[in-house]
Design a protein around this motif. Structure first.
Motif, PDB file in Angstrom:
ATOM      1  N   VAL A 108       0.885  -1.240   0.060  1.00 46.62           N
ATOM      2  CA  VAL A 108       0.065  -0.009   0.059  1.00 46.62           C
ATOM      3  C   VAL A 108       0.933   1.066  -0.007  1.00 46.62           C
ATOM      4  CG1 VAL A 108      -1.977   1.271   1.124  1.00 46.62           C
ATOM      5  CG2 VAL A 108      -1.800  -1.362   1.352  1.00 46.62           C
ATOM      6  N   GLY A 109       0.947   1.720  -1.188  1.00 51.47           N
ATOM      7  CA  GLY A 109       2.113   2.876  -1.254  1.00 51.47           C
ATOM      8  C   GLY A 109       3.343   2.473  -0.893  1.00 51.47           C
ATOM      9  N   GLN A 110       3.953   3.199   0.179  1.00 54.08           N
ATOM     10  CA  GLN A 110       5.245   2.801   0.471  1.00 54.08           C
ATOM     11  C   GLN A 110       5.266   1.893   1.668  1.00 54.08           C
ATOM     12  OE1 GLN A 110       6.151   7.132   1.594  1.00 54.08           O
ATOM     13  NE2 GLN A 110       7.478   6.223   3.030  1.00 54.08           N
ATOM     14  N   THR A 111       4.201   1.275   1.902  1.00 54.35           N
ATOM     15  CA  THR A 111       4.169   0.493   3.224  1.00 54.35           C
ATOM     16  C   THR A 111       3.844  -0.988   2.482  1.00 54.35           C
ATOM     17  OG1 THR A 111       3.216   2.476   4.478  1.00 54.35           O
ATOM     18  CG2 THR A 111       2.811   0.076   5.291  1.00 54.35           C
ATOM     19  N   ARG A 112       4.571  -1.926   3.376  1.00 59.86           N
ATOM     20  CA  ARG A 112       4.493  -3.165   3.421  1.00 59.86           C
ATOM     21  C   ARG A 112       3.105  -3.713   4.494  1.00 59.86           C
ATOM     22  NH1 ARG A 112       8.682  -6.280   0.852  1.00 59.86           N
ATOM     23  NH2 ARG A 112       8.502  -7.809   2.358  1.00 59.86           N
ATOM     24  N   VAL A 113       2.331  -4.180   4.170  1.00 61.67           N
ATOM     25  CA  VAL A 113       1.070  -4.564   5.025  1.00 61.67           C
ATOM     26  C   VAL A 113       1.492  -6.002   5.152  1.00 61.67           C
ATOM     27  CG1 VAL A 113      -1.159  -4.626   5.680  1.00 61.67           C
ATOM     28  CG2 VAL A 113      -0.352  -2.587   4.709  1.00 61.67           C
ATOM     29  N   HIS A 114       1.773  -6.640   6.371  1.00 62.80           N
ATOM     30  CA  HIS A 114       1.886  -8.280   6.606  1.00 62.80           C
ATOM     31  C   HIS A 114       0.732  -8.768   7.438  1.00 62.80           C
ATOM     32  CE1 HIS A 114       6.160  -7.269   6.359  1.00 62.80           C
ATOM     33  NE2 HIS A 114       6.004  -7.588   5.051  1.00 62.80           N
ATOM     34  N   MET A 125      -0.544  -8.804  12.593  1.00 60.54           N
ATOM     35  CA  MET A 125      -0.393  -7.893  11.470  1.00 60.54           C
ATOM     36  C   MET A 125       0.709  -6.907  11.660  1.00 60.54           C
ATOM     37  SD  MET A 125      -1.203  -4.323  12.033  1.00 60.54           S
ATOM     38  CE  MET A 125      -1.534  -3.914  10.203  1.00 60.54           C
ATOM     39  N   GLU A 126       1.522  -6.648  10.611  1.00 62.44           N
ATOM     40  CA  GLU A 126       2.701  -5.765  10.790  1.00 62.44           C
ATOM     41  C   GLU A 126       2.740  -4.720   9.578  1.00 62.44           C
ATOM     42  OE1 GLU A 126       6.875  -7.327  11.798  1.00 62.44           O
ATOM     43  OE2 GLU A 126       6.578  -7.136   9.707  1.00 62.44           O
ATOM     44  N   LEU A 127       2.931  -3.428  10.007  1.00 64.62           N
ATOM     45  CA  LEU A 127       3.012  -2.537   9.022  1.00 64.62           C
ATOM     46  C   LEU A 127       4.445  -2.122   9.028  1.00 64.62           C
ATOM     47  CD1 LEU A 127       0.207  -0.084   9.639  1.00 64.62           C
ATOM     48  CD2 LEU A 127       0.128  -1.611   8.005  1.00 64.62           C
ATOM     49  N   GLU A 128       4.973  -1.907   7.743  1.00 63.83           N
ATOM     50  CA  GLU A 128       6.508  -1.510   7.534  1.00 63.83           C
ATOM     51  C   GLU A 128       6.331  -0.277   6.780  1.00 63.83           C
ATOM     52  OE1 GLU A 128       8.754  -4.721   6.160  1.00 63.83           O
ATOM     53  OE2 GLU A 128       8.960  -5.665   8.285  1.00 63.83           O
ATOM     54  N   VAL A 129       6.319   0.977   6.966  1.00 67.89           N
ATOM     55  CA  VAL A 129       6.797   2.059   6.286  1.00 67.89           C
ATOM     56  C   VAL A 129       8.019   2.112   5.667  1.00 67.89           C
ATOM     57  CG1 VAL A 129       5.999   4.551   5.730  1.00 67.89           C
ATOM     58  CG2 VAL A 129       4.481   3.151   7.423  1.00 67.89           C
ATOM     59  N   VAL A 130       8.386   1.940   4.475  1.00 68.13           N
ATOM     60  CA  VAL A 130       9.706   1.878   3.995  1.00 68.13           C
ATOM     61  C   VAL A 130      10.137   3.492   3.966  1.00 68.13           C
ATOM     62  CG1 VAL A 130      11.362   1.041   2.371  1.00 68.13           C
ATOM     63  CG2 VAL A 130       9.649  -0.293   3.003  1.00 68.13           C
ATOM     64  N   MET A 131      10.964   3.738   4.583  1.00 72.01           N
ATOM     65  CA  MET A 131      11.332   5.611   4.654  1.00 72.01           C
ATOM     66  C   MET A 131      12.073   5.855   3.318  1.00 72.01           C
ATOM     67  SD  MET A 131       9.815   6.257   7.311  1.00 72.01           S
ATOM     68  CE  MET A 131      10.592   7.888   7.466  1.00 72.01           C
ATOM     69  N   LYS A 132      11.854   6.799   2.818  1.00 70.35           N
ATOM     70  CA  LYS A 132      12.384   7.286   1.615  1.00 70.35           C
ATOM     71  C   LYS A 132      13.675   8.155   2.068  1.00 70.35           C
ATOM     72  CE  LYS A 132       8.298   7.466  -1.301  1.00 70.35           C
ATOM     73  NZ  LYS A 132       7.225   8.196  -1.665  1.00 70.35           N
ATOM     74  N   GLU A 133      14.595   8.473   1.305  1.00 72.83           N
ATOM     75  CA  GLU A 133      15.770   9.382   1.790  1.00 72.83           C
ATOM     76  C   GLU A 133      15.012  10.677   2.046  1.00 72.83           C
ATOM     77  OE1 GLU A 133      19.995  10.773   0.001  1.00 72.83           O
ATOM     78  OE2 GLU A 133      19.121   8.682  -0.618  1.00 72.83           O
ATOM     79  N   GLY A 134      15.484  11.447   3.057  1.00 72.81           N
ATOM     80  CA  GLY A 134      15.163  12.396   3.469  1.00 72.81           C
ATOM     81  C   GLY A 134      13.748  12.718   4.078  1.00 72.81           C
ATOM     82  N   GLN A 135      12.969  11.497   4.203  1.00 71.61           N
ATOM     83  CA  GLN A 135      11.786  11.640   4.763  1.00 71.61           C
ATOM     84  C   GLN A 135      11.777  11.475   6.446  1.00 71.61           C
ATOM     85  OE1 GLN A 135       9.087   8.159   3.670  1.00 71.61           O
ATOM     86  NE2 GLN A 135       7.391   9.582   3.599  1.00 71.61           N
ATOM     87  N   SER A 136      11.109  12.337   7.133  1.00 73.69           N
ATOM     88  CA  SER A 136      11.195  12.382   8.168  1.00 73.69           C
ATOM     89  C   SER A 136      10.433  10.908   9.217  1.00 73.69           C
ATOM     90  CB  SER A 136      10.714  13.713   9.019  1.00 73.69           C
ATOM     91  OG  SER A 136       9.089  13.704   8.972  1.00 73.69           O
ATOM     92  N   VAL A 137      10.945  10.850  10.350  1.00 75.54           N
ATOM     93  CA  VAL A 137      10.277   9.728  10.989  1.00 75.54           C
ATOM     94  C   VAL A 137       8.851  10.189  11.449  1.00 75.54           C
ATOM     95  CG1 VAL A 137      10.395   8.610  13.362  1.00 75.54           C
ATOM     96  CG2 VAL A 137      12.423   9.325  12.163  1.00 75.54           C
ATOM     97  N   GLU A 138       8.648  11.395  11.769  1.00 71.61           N
ATOM     98  CA  GLU A 138       7.206  12.034  11.816  1.00 71.61           C
ATOM     99  C   GLU A 138       6.188  11.530  10.623  1.00 71.61           C
ATOM    100  OE1 GLU A 138       9.996  13.704  14.533  1.00 71.61           O
ATOM    101  OE2 GLU A 138       9.856  13.919  12.318  1.00 71.61           O
ATOM    102  N   GLU A 139       6.657  11.761   9.323  1.00 71.87           N
ATOM    103  CA  GLU A 139       6.128  11.625   8.109  1.00 71.87           C
ATOM    104  C   GLU A 139       5.872   9.719   8.201  1.00 71.87           C
ATOM    105  OE1 GLU A 139       7.252  13.727   4.368  1.00 71.87           O
ATOM    106  OE2 GLU A 139       9.096  13.703   5.601  1.00 71.87           O
TER     107      GLU A 139
END
Length: 173
Positions: A108-114, A125-139
């Motif tokens: 789902v977008g930049q997220t892996r939903v397990h 269930m597990e969500l892994e939001v794969v961080m893009k370069e320069g993206q903040s933890v808050e985002e």
């Protein structure tokens, strides 16, 4: 070091969660069977993931043990000999435990939903939001929280730690 923002939660209604994940990802998901062997290390977690195609991934990661979205930093190395590497690492470090799971992966977008069925533990269930370069933890945390809401994951269902921690706690009780 690559990073992602993750959450883990107990699944109360697997059918509903799976349907929502299918709708959000516009896919039927991908079935993945995994066996993770965790090794004794002083900091973080080190696991060798055996994949169904006979290959493996050696993964080291560090993340705080807390519920809710949390940043996880990791490094990964691929292997074509997971059995041999398991033997060497077992001899050198000792085995903490083994986690066997059947996982459905939805993107789902930049997220892996397990959606996971973990042997000896149950459904998660597990969500892994794969961080893009320069993206903040808050985002990343905001993306995880929004997906939690869309998937119907409640705060009280969030869990702390990794599956191996839950399995080890069960053995101590």
């Amino acid at each position: 070091m690559p990073s992602n923002v993750e959450i883990k939660a107990v699944v109360r209604d697997p059918g509903l969660l799976t349907e929502r994940a299918k709708q959000l990802s516009r896919s039927e998901g991908t079935l993945i069977r995994q066996q993770d062997t965790f090794f004794r290390v002083e900091k973080g977690r080190l696991k060798l993931r055996h994949l169904q195609d006979g290959t493996g991934q050696l993964i080291f990661y560090e993340r705080p043990d807390m519920d809710g979205p949390k940043l996880s930093n990791y490094s990964l190395s691929l292997t074509n000999d997971p059995e041999g590497l398991t033997k060497v690492l077992s001899d050198a470090l000792g085995v903490k435990g083994v986690v066997k799971k059947e996982r459905y992966l939805y993107l789902v977008g930049q997220t892996r939903v397990h959606v996971d069925t973990v042997e000896g533990l149950g459904q998660f269930m597990e969500l892994e939001v794969v961080m893009k370069e320069g993206q903040s933890v808050e985002e990343g945390e905001a993306i995880a929280r929004e997906l939690m809401q869309l998937l119907g994951v409640k705060k009280e269902d969030l869990i702390v730690g990794a599956y191996i921690d839950l399995l080890m706690a069960d053995k101590q009780e």
